[in-house]
Structure formats: structure tokens, C-alpha cells
Design a protein around this motif. Structure first.
Motif, PDB file in Angstrom:
ATOM      1  N   UNK A 230       2.188   4.857   5.768  1.00 15.62           N
ATOM      2  CA  UNK A 230       3.007   4.546   4.603  1.00 15.62           C
ATOM      3  C   UNK A 230       4.492   4.602   4.946  1.00 15.62           C
ATOM      4  N   UNK A 231       5.277   4.124   3.987  1.00 10.95           N
ATOM      5  CA  UNK A 231       6.708   4.394   4.028  1.00 10.95           C
ATOM      6  C   UNK A 231       6.918   5.893   3.762  1.00 10.95           C
ATOM      7  N   UNK A 232       8.044   6.463   4.163  1.00  9.41           N
ATOM      8  CA  UNK A 232       8.294   7.879   3.868  1.00  9.41           C
ATOM      9  C   UNK A 232       8.145   8.173   2.385  1.00  9.41           C
ATOM     10  N   UNK A 258      -3.287   7.703   7.335  1.00 11.94           N
ATOM     11  CA  UNK A 258      -4.558   7.931   6.641  1.00 11.94           C
ATOM     12  C   UNK A 258      -5.622   6.957   7.099  1.00 11.94           C
ATOM     13  N   UNK A 259      -6.862   7.387   6.911  1.00 13.09           N
ATOM     14  CA  UNK A 259      -7.994   6.509   7.173  1.00 13.09           C
ATOM     15  C   UNK A 259      -9.132   6.903   6.248  1.00 13.09           C
ATOM     16  N   UNK A 260     -10.215   6.126   6.318  1.00 13.98           N
ATOM     17  CA  UNK A 260     -11.393   6.425   5.507  1.00 13.98           C
ATOM     18  C   UNK A 260     -12.590   5.697   6.090  1.00 13.98           C
ATOM     19  N   UNK A 286      -4.797   3.525  -0.335  1.00 10.58           N
ATOM     20  CA  UNK A 286      -3.555   4.094  -0.861  1.00 10.58           C
ATOM     21  C   UNK A 286      -3.793   4.760  -2.214  1.00 10.58           C
ATOM     22  N   UNK A 287      -4.601   4.131  -3.054  1.00  7.45           N
ATOM     23  CA  UNK A 287      -4.884   4.711  -4.365  1.00  7.45           C
ATOM     24  C   UNK A 287      -5.643   6.037  -4.229  1.00  7.45           C
ATOM     25  N   UNK A 294      -0.189  16.015  -4.813  1.00  7.67           N
ATOM     26  CA  UNK A 294       0.500  16.589  -5.970  1.00  7.67           C
ATOM     27  C   UNK A 294       1.545  15.607  -6.488  1.00  7.67           C
ATOM     28  N   UNK A 295       1.562  15.416  -7.800  1.00  7.51           N
ATOM     29  CA  UNK A 295       2.500  14.478  -8.398  1.00  7.51           C
ATOM     30  C   UNK A 295       2.038  13.045  -8.337  1.00  7.51           C
ATOM     31  N   UNK A 296       0.949  12.780  -7.628  1.00  3.24           N
ATOM     32  CA  UNK A 296       0.376  11.425  -7.512  1.00  3.24           C
ATOM     33  C   UNK A 296       1.444  10.369  -7.226  1.00  3.24           C
ATOM     34  N   UNK A 297       2.184  10.522  -6.108  1.00  5.82           N
ATOM     35  CA  UNK A 297       3.283   9.602  -5.811  1.00  5.82           C
ATOM     36  C   UNK A 297       2.798   8.189  -5.484  1.00  5.82           C
ATOM     37  N   UNK A 298       3.633   7.213  -5.792  1.00  7.49           N
ATOM     38  CA  UNK A 298       3.325   5.836  -5.400  1.00  7.49           C
ATOM     39  C   UNK A 298       3.492   5.706  -3.884  1.00  7.49           C
ATOM     40  N   UNK A 299       2.520   5.120  -3.229  1.00  7.53           N
ATOM     41  CA  UNK A 299       2.550   4.951  -1.779  1.00  7.53           C
ATOM     42  C   UNK A 299       2.662   3.481  -1.420  1.00  7.53           C
TER      43      UNK A 299
END
Length: 369
Positions: A230-232, A258-260, A286-287, A294-299
Motif C-alpha cells: 500500500x501507500x503509507x 499483505x497477502x491472502x 485491501x478491504x 484500528x480505525x479502519x483506514x482507507x488503503x
């Protein structure tokens, strides 16, 4: 005259082995088909662990690997690339019994593990949304960590060069040459040959096919794996998360990697040997990551890579000298991050001292003979 050794492969296994050989006085050439860290080492979650139901001999080797990273984490040159902030894992409901079995096995092996509920997660693992953890709980391993492999490989390459080693990138496919019972050199794609006393094969997913050319067959379970970066993002997360739908960790620049399993399964193979991951699979990943933070930030995606992930058929490392070709050493494992530093150390000792380290005995290539 110092031993002449070529290391074929520019990932963590190749770089660690080459750096250790050079440090010990060998004349070392590190050869890469493309650039350093251009294959699996460049797209790994690189979780430093001995998590789960792992056989005792393999567990001991992994603990040695983690120990070497702890030493590296104290070195200012590599401190930012390595973090020990623990690991948190949970599973979907249909795999809960397996998680309990893994937890009990780790306790029996005296591998630090704790069972966390929502309150524990909130108090002990910053950056995680506790409501994303199942009511049944999660396993926390306080001694685990992660390494940002590209940064570490760059440092190892610099150490190797300062010790007198040579790095040759973009050489194309290389082949280890031998006269039947002893390594003689490494043939490059341009037709030239580098004469050596020993060679190390650390080409990741290509190891089984290259060994087959030497008459050595090893089971191969290599699969396709994707890694998204992701972006920072602003997050307090420092631990590695292995959740029901996504695995992720922070990177030194503030991004997340991340991966899955679902993302890997969605990868599409193309006739030219390349792979891609559909946009909808990346969006889903990403979702899923957003939901556990925490805070469910937009990625937002910075990049993603997909390719072959080297995995031995029995999921145990294949390491050491071939019985029938002296001087031909191999390193093949799907735990390259955790084992990279220790395997580089042990291989270098075996090559230069002519000894056989007991730690590698269960993992030698001849077990498949």
C-alpha cells in the motif's frame, strides 16, 4: 589461495550465503538472472516465526534463524529492516480446532504463545481493531517479528562487496557445471564460464529443474503467490497479523504489505510464464486489511507483485551439498526469510571448513534418493 565460490541466486538465501562466505575470506561471485531480490524474496511477507505444529528438528533450525535476526536487529545498519513486535493469528470458524491444536503444540514445545481475547488484543497489540478478532480468540506469539527482505538483501550485498566479493546482475539463466563428480564452474547465458571450487544453487522456484539437470530429483510443491503493497498509512501496527482472510505487516516506510490465500488462488497464469492478479482480488484484499486495522483506514495500492513461491514437496528445507557432486551446494525452502541468515552461516562453514553441520542433517538433498 582462497576458495573460489559462485552463488547463483540474488534473494535472501543467496545474498546471506555470499556475504558470509566473503566475510570468511572466500573469493565470491554472486550471480543473478535479473536484479537482486527480483523473484520470491522481493514479494514475501517475511514473517519471522516457528508458528504451528512444526517438527522438533525444523523448529530448532527456525529458532536459530530467529536468533540471527535478533542479532541483526541490534546492528544499526539493519535495525530499521527488522522488527520484533510479536505475531497475532486467528482463523475462520471451520479452522478453529486446528488453531487450538497448533497453540497446544507450541506450548508443549515451549514456544511462547498466549491465547488472547478482545481485551487482550486491545491492550497488547496496537493498531488492531479488536472487534475483528473472533469471539473464540486469537493466538499471540510475543517473540515473533518480520524483516523487510529487500532492505536486508541490499545491506548484505554491500557487506559482501566491501569484503571483496563481486556481484553480477542481469546475467540471464546460469547453470552450474560439473565433470560428473565435482563442480567445475558456472556457465552464463553469454556462453562464458566462471571457474570455481564450489557453487551454491539458491534460485528459488528454479532449483528443482536445475537439480534435475544434475540428475537429482526433489519433490516440488512450488505455488503462485502475490504480495500487495500500500501507500503509507497512519497506523500503530507493528506486529505481524495472520487473520482469517488476510496476512499483513508494516514496512519501514510506513506502508503495509499483505497477502491472502484467496489472492494467491485468484492469480492468472499467462502463456509467457508471467502471472497477474485481477483488480477485484486486490480490492478485496485491501478491504479485508482495512477491517482488521484500528480505525479502519482507507488503503490505496502502491504496487503488487505475483510469481512463483518456492516450496519443497515435503515442506521442509532442502539444504547442503549433493552427495554425488562435490562442491555443489543447494538451498531451497519456502521459509527463506526466517532461515536466510542461519542457512547462509551454516552453508558457508560447510563449504569453507569441509565439515557437516548437525543442524542440516535432516534437510540434506540425499533424503530423496
Amino acid at each position: 589461495m582462497s576458495a573460489r565460490v559462485a552463488v547463483v541466486g540474488g534473494g535472501i538465501l543467496g545474498a546471506a550465503t555470499a556475504a558470509e562466505l566473503a566475510r570468511r575470506g572466500a573469493t565470491v561471485t554472486l550471480l543473478t538472472e535479473r536484479g537482486l531480490c527480483s523473484e520470491a524474496s522481493g514479494r514475501t511477507l517475511s514473517w519471522l516465526n516457528s508458528f504451528g505444529r512444526i517438527a522438533p528438528d525444523y523448529h530448532r533450525l527456525r529458532l536459530l534463524g530467529i536468533d540471527r535476526y535478533r542479532r541483526r536487529a541490534a546492528d544499526p545498519a539493519t535495525r530499521e529492516a527488522i522488527t520484533f513486535a510479536g505475531g497475532l493469528a486467528w482463523r475462520p470458524p471451520d479452522q478453529h480446532d486446528g488453531l487450538i491444536a497448533a497453540y497446544e503444540h507450541m506450548l508443549d514445545a515451549e514456544y511462547p504463545a498466549e491465547w488472547f481475547d478482545h481485551a487482550d488484543v486491545a491492550a497488547r497489540v496496537p493498531g488492531v481493531d479488536p472487534t475483528s478478532v473472533p469471539d473464540t480468540g486469537a493466538v499471540y506469539n510475543p517473540t515473533e517479528g518480520w524483516v523487510h527482505v529487500p532492505d536486508l538483501v541490499e545491506t548484505l550485498a554491500g557487506e559482501m562487496e566491501r569484503a571483496g566479493g563481486e556481484i553480477r546482475t542481469e546475467v540471464g539463466p546460469a547453470a552450474i557445471a560439473h565433470d560428473g563428480d565435482h563442480v567445475t564452474g558456472v556457465r552464463l547465458a553469454d556462453g562464458s564460464t566462471i571457474e570455481v571450487d564450489a557453487a551454491v544453487l539458491a534460485t528459488g522456484a528454479r532449483v528443482p529443474s536445475m537439480l534435475a539437470e544434475a540428475g537429482v530429483r526433489i519433490p516440488d510443491a512450488t505455488s503462485v503467490a502475490a504480495l500487495v503493497r500500500t501507500e503509507p498509512v497512519e497506523t500503530e501496527l507493528a506486529a505481524v497479523l495472520n487473520t482469517a482472510r488476510v496476512a499483513l505487516r508494516p514496512a519501514p516506510d510506513g506502508s503495509l504489505v499483505m497477502d491472502s490465500a484467496a489472492g494467491n488462488a485468484a492469480a492468472v497464469a499467462h502463456p509467457d510464464g508471467s502471472f497477474t492478479v485481477p483488480d477485484d482480488a486486490v480490492t478485496t484484499l485491501l478491504a479485508d486489511a482495512t477491517r482488521v486495522l484500528a480505525g479502519n483506514p482507507e488503503l490505496r495500492v502502491r504496487s503488487h507483485g505475483v510469481g512463483l513461491k518456492p516450496i519443497p514437496g515435503d515442506e521442509r528445507p532442502v539444504v547442503g551439498e549433493l552427495d554425488d557432486v562435490r562442491g555443489y551446494h543447494v538451498a531451497f525452502t519456502h521459509s527463506g526469510a526466517t532461515l536466510g541468515l542461519i542457512l547462509g552461516e551454516l552453508l558457508a562453514e560447510e563449504i569453507l571448513a569441509g565439515t557437516r553441520r548437525d543442524e542440516l542433517e535432516p534437510f540434506r538433498p540425499h533424503r530423496f534418493a
